[in-house]
Enzyme design. Structure first.
Site, short mmCIF file in Angstrom:
data_model
loop_
_atom_site.label_atom_id
_atom_site.label_comp_id
_atom_site.label_asym_id
_atom_site.label_seq_id
_atom_site.Cartn_x
_atom_site.Cartn_y
_atom_site.Cartn_z
CB THR A 167 -6.54 23.92 25.90
OG1 THR A 167 -5.58 22.86 25.85
CG2 THR A 167 -6.86 23.81 27.65
CG HIS A 173 -6.96 32.70 25.22
ND1 HIS A 173 -7.81 33.40 25.17
CD2 HIS A 173 -6.10 32.82 24.22
CE1 HIS A 173 -7.32 34.24 24.21
NE2 HIS A 173 -6.35 34.02 23.59
CG ASP A 174 -5.33 27.10 26.08
OD1 ASP A 174 -6.46 27.58 25.63
OD2 ASP A 174 -4.49 26.77 25.19
CG ASN A 221 -2.33 26.88 19.00
OD1 ASN A 221 -3.27 27.90 18.64
ND2 ASN A 221 -2.35 26.70 20.41
CG ASP A 250 -4.06 23.71 20.16
OD1 ASP A 250 -4.05 24.15 21.19
OD2 ASP A 250 -4.42 24.42 19.06
CG ASP A 290 -2.66 24.82 24.27
OD1 ASP A 290 -3.77 24.29 24.11
OD2 ASP A 290 -2.37 25.70 23.34
CG PHE A 301 -7.72 29.25 16.70
CD1 PHE A 301 -7.55 29.34 15.34
CD2 PHE A 301 -6.96 28.18 17.24
CE1 PHE A 301 -6.62 28.81 14.65
CE2 PHE A 301 -6.23 27.11 16.53
CZ PHE A 301 -6.08 27.51 15.42
CG ASN A 302 -9.11 26.23 20.70
OD1 ASN A 302 -8.32 26.41 20.09
ND2 ASN A 302 -9.12 26.51 22.20
C1 BDR Z 1 -7.17 29.77 21.78
O1 BDR Z 1 -6.70 29.44 20.49
C2 BDR Z 1 -5.44 29.04 20.53
O2 BDR Z 1 -4.22 29.77 19.45
C3 BDR Z 1 -5.07 29.19 22.00
O3 BDR Z 1 -3.98 27.97 22.37
C4 BDR Z 1 -6.36 29.22 22.72
O4 BDR Z 1 -6.52 27.68 22.89
C5 BDR Z 1 -7.83 30.93 22.00
O5 BDR Z 1 -8.49 31.50 20.89
CA CA Z 2 -4.92 26.02 22.76
#
Ligand code: BDR
Ligand code: CA
Length: 312
Positions: free
Chosen positions: A124, A240-241, A39, A10, A15, A165-166
C-alpha cells in the site's frame, strides 16, 4: 482457514487503517509487516507501523524496514497529506517492541519460503520493496498467490495530472511489478476515490468507544483536512489503502475488469502514469484485475464491524 498475507506499507493514515482492518479479520493471517518509504521517510513509516501494532497488542507480528529511497530516484514524501510524523492526529503509544534486524526483502522472502501455501502480498505504498523482492528471488514467485496493491489509476492522477502518488514515487519499481507475471489486483484511484469516508461515518466510528476505534476516528479527522479542499470535489476522504483488504475480504463489494496495465517511467508529463488498456487496444494480454467501482456503504460497514471486534 485464514489466508496468509504480507503487508508492505508506508503508514500513513490509510495504511494504518488497512492494518487495523486486516488484523481484526479472522479470514486473513498477516505473516509480517514491512515498511516502504513514501508518505514519510523510512525511519518514520517503520516507527509508525510499530506504533500501530503496539496499539493493537500485536508484537507477535514481525516488522522489518525496507529501502530508504526508490530504485533510481530521490524520495518524495506526502507530508502535506499525512503530516510531520506520517500519522499526525491521534496520540499513539511509543513502539513496545523492536523491528527485526533483517531487511524487508529478507523477511518477506523468509515468510514466503516457509509458508506451506501461496501468500498474497498487499503493498500500500511505493513498490520499491516488492520490486526488489521479485528481482532478487525469482524462485519465490511461485509462492506468491497474488499482489493486491493500492496504486495507479485508469483515469486522472492525484500527485500529477497523470500519476497516482505510490506509482509516481517509484515508477521503475512499479514497472517491474506489473511486468512480473504474478497475478495483480490494482486498487487505483478509480475505485478508491469512491471509497469515501464521510463525517457521519467518522462519528459512527468514534461512538464505538474503544481505543482502536477512537484512534481511527482521530486519524480520519486529520486525513479529512487535506481532502476538504473543494478542488477535489470530494464529499469526504478517500480511504485508499483499506480497499486492498476489503477486496480480499469481500470482493463482491467491487466491480473489476481484467486489463493490460503498463507503467510510464520516462514521459515528460506522464511519469508514473499507469496506462490501463480498458478497451483491449494494444492486443497485450491482461496482467491485472483493475477495480473500478465499490459499494461504499458496504465498505464502511465492513470497517465498522472490524472496529467493534476491538471492543472484546
Ligand atoms: C496513496 O498515497 C498515499 O498517500 C496513501 O497512503 C495511499 O497509499 C494514495 O495515492
Ligand atoms: Ca499508503
Amino acid at each position: 482457514m485464514s489466508h496468509p498475507i504480507l503487508m508492505d506499507c508506508d503508514p500513513g493514515h490509510d495504511d494504518a487503517i488497512a492494518l487495523i482492518l486486516a488484523l481484526s479479520s479472522p479470514e486473513l493471517k498477516p505473516l509480517a509487516v514491512t515498511t516502504s518509504a513514501g508518505n514519510q521517510t523510512q525511519e518514520k513509516t517503520l516507527n509508525n507501523a510499530l506504533r500501530i501494532l503496539t496499539l493493537l497488542n500485536r508484537s507477535d507480528i514481525p516488522v522489518a524496514s525496507g529501502a530508504v529511497k526508490p530504485l533510481s530516484r530521490e524520495l518524495i514524501i506526502a507530508d502535506s497529506v499525512h503530516g510531520e510524523s506520517g500519522l499526525d492526529g491521534p496520540e499513539l503509544p511509543e513502539p513496545g517492541f523492536a523491528a527485526q534486524s533483517m531487511s524487508a526483502v529478507a523477511l518477506m522472502a523468509q515468510k514466503l519460503a516457509e509458508s506451506p501455501e501461496p501468500v498474497t502480498l498487499v503493498p500500500t505504498g511505493p513498490l520499491t520493496n516488492i520490486a526488489l523482492l521479485l528481482a532478487s528471488h525469482p524462485a519465490l514467485h511461485a509462492k506468491i498467490e497474488r499482489i493486491v496493491l493500492m496504486g495507479g489509476a485508469a483515469g486522472v492522477g492525484n500527485w500529477t495530472p497523470a500519476a497516482e502518488f505510490n506509482i509516481f514515487v517509484d515508477p521503475e519499481a512499479a514497472d517491474i511489478v506489473f511486468k512480473s507475471g504474478v497475478p495483480i489486483t490494482m486498487c487505483g484511484l478509480d475505485v478508491t476515490h469512491q471509497a469515501l469516508i464521510l463525517s457521519s461515518d467518522i462519528e459512527r466510528m468514534r461512538a464505538i468507544n474503544n481505543p482502536v476505534a477512537k484512534c481511527v476516528a482521530e486519524l480520519l479527522d486529520f486525513f479529512m483536512i487535506f481532502h476538504q479542499d473543494p478542488k477535489w470535489g470530494f464529499a469526504g476522504a478517500p480511504l485508499h489503502d483499506p480497499c486492498t483488504i476489503a477486496w480480499l475480504l469481500k470482493p463482491e463489494l467491487f466491480s473489476s475488469q481484467d486489463c493490460w496495465v503498463g507503467v510510464e517511467t520516462s514521459g515528460e508529463l506522464t511519469q508514473g502514469m499507469t496506462v490501463v488498456d480498458r478497451y483491449h487496444l494494444t492486443g497485450q494480454a491482461a496482467n491485472a484485475t483493475v477495480l473500478f467501482d465499490i459499494d461504499r456503504e458496504g465498505f464502511v460497514d465492513l470497517l465498522i464491524e472490524a472496529l467493534y471486534r476491538y471492543s472484546a
